[in-house]
Motif scaffolding. Sequence first.
Motif, PDB file in Angstrom:
ATOM      1  N   ASP A   1      -1.479  64.215  25.429  1.00 53.92           N
ATOM      2  CA  ASP A   1      -1.458  63.012  26.333  1.00 53.92           C
ATOM      3  C   ASP A   1       0.234  62.956  25.786  1.00 53.92           C
ATOM      4  O   ASP A   1       0.505  62.139  26.469  1.00 53.92           O
TER       5      ASP A   1
ATOM      6  N   GLU B   1       2.731  55.754  23.749  1.00 55.40           N
ATOM      7  CA  GLU B   1       2.534  56.665  23.268  1.00 55.40           C
ATOM      8  C   GLU B   1       4.054  57.255  23.143  1.00 55.40           C
ATOM      9  O   GLU B   1       4.599  56.886  24.415  1.00 55.40           O
TER      10      GLU B   1
ATOM     11  N   ARG C   1       2.081  54.008  15.595  1.00 46.82           N
ATOM     12  CA  ARG C   1       0.660  54.299  16.084  1.00 46.82           C
ATOM     13  C   ARG C   1       0.513  56.022  15.404  1.00 46.82           C
ATOM     14  O   ARG C   1       1.829  56.599  15.576  1.00 46.82           O
TER      15      ARG C   1
ATOM     16  N   CYS D   1       0.706  60.132  20.403  1.00 47.50           N
ATOM     17  CA  CYS D   1      -0.997  59.995  20.849  1.00 47.50           C
ATOM     18  C   CYS D   1      -1.675  60.507  18.935  1.00 47.50           C
ATOM     19  O   CYS D   1      -1.996  60.150  17.981  1.00 47.50           O
TER      20      CYS D   1
ATOM     21  N   GLN E   1       1.767  60.978  28.937  1.00 47.00           N
ATOM     22  CA  GLN E   1       1.823  59.948  28.904  1.00 47.00           C
ATOM     23  C   GLN E   1       2.587  59.501  27.872  1.00 47.00           C
ATOM     24  O   GLN E   1       2.683  58.179  27.784  1.00 47.00           O
TER      25      GLN E   1
ATOM     26  N   LYS F   1      -8.678  63.194  16.069  1.00 45.00           N
ATOM     27  CA  LYS F   1      -8.569  62.889  17.582  1.00 45.00           C
ATOM     28  C   LYS F   1      -9.831  63.351  18.440  1.00 45.00           C
ATOM     29  O   LYS F   1     -10.173  64.256  17.889  1.00 45.00           O
TER      30      LYS F   1
ATOM     31  N   HIS G   1      -2.552  55.139  27.681  1.00 41.31           N
ATOM     32  CA  HIS G   1      -3.774  56.042  28.160  1.00 41.31           C
ATOM     33  C   HIS G   1      -4.249  55.275  29.588  1.00 41.31           C
ATOM     34  O   HIS G   1      -5.160  55.451  30.481  1.00 41.31           O
TER      35      HIS G   1
HETATM   36 MN    MN Z   1      -3.090  60.050  23.536  1.00 43.79          MN
END
Ligand code: MN
Length: 348
Positions: free
Chosen positions: A309, A298, A126, A102, A312, A131, A272
Amino acid sequence: MLVIQMEEQCSSLDVARVCDLLERRGRETKVVGDGKAPRIVTAGNGEEREILAGLPGVAGLAATKHPFPLASREIFPNDGVVDIASGLAIGGGNMVVMAGPCAVESRSQILETARGVKAAGAKVLRGGAFKPRTNPYSFQGLGNEGIALMVEAREATGLPIVTEIMSTEDLEWLEPHVDIFQIGSRNMMNFSLLKAVGRADKPVLLKRGLMATVDEWLQAAEYILAGGNSRVILCERGIRSFDKSTRNTLDLSVVPLVKSLSHLPVIVDPSHGTGRRELIRPMSLAALAAGADGLIIEVHPEPDAALSDGFQTLDLAAFDDLMQSISSLTQMMKTDEERRKCALKIAM
Ligand code: MN
Ligand code: PEP
């Protein structure tokens, strides 16, 4: 928006003449279709109609009130292919998986992740440096230092990088460093930011807004295209719903729907979109089965220790396992596509 239909027998000189006339009047032009009977799309309001209609090779003119003409499949019927980096493209059958944390947290975290996701088959890294956090006291990202670490991870692995831009002020200095600008969900309707990345010479990953309709999302893409940047990739990342058993409601029906409305590549973010690590695998496979051109997932070496995060986020082993299933699925889908084409030919 004006669409100029050229005749089947028109020459390249006829096309150039039309474009030149419009461009001398300050209009941008886009030639669609390189085969017979191309169309020229321009932002003109129709003032030039009479002159254009008399030019050799022009078959007809139509003003369109389409809300997203440049993004529409009606006007641009072929699948769009977005070049990301040398040799890497997304769309038109090129499926790309983007993966990484993330947020960039440290040199060792981003380098370990970059090497791991590359070994598993990801094609883009990524990692957020800026953020958009709901709470001002939550980790806000490493900022400029985070970008420098992403650049280092690209140098170490050769993976192009995607990272979020939150402010128009960052565009100029960020552009040379990133391979893809990400416009986050919360900024899908930040029209100044959309206009800014529309002027950039880098592809843009446009996430669907938290509560955006398909129409609003495609009009947001149109802002970027209208600015002159044709490299837009759409990303479904879930929308708000009444049910809090998942963070968002991942709307997979938009994949085939948006692909029928637009030529732009569509990818899916199951992290997400669900907010639940255990749902990433089934939703990734479902997204590809639905026709997505790629995924953004992620991944962190230690998801439970992630600064944002983690719930997830997959670890490297789970990501590698998922990539193997993705490879089997895409192979199966290719074989099935060939079977369908063959069956269609026989039926004809
Ligand atoms: Mn994220
Ligand atoms: C992200 O990708 O880290 C992110 C913040 O995504 P979204 O804008 O979809 O919430």
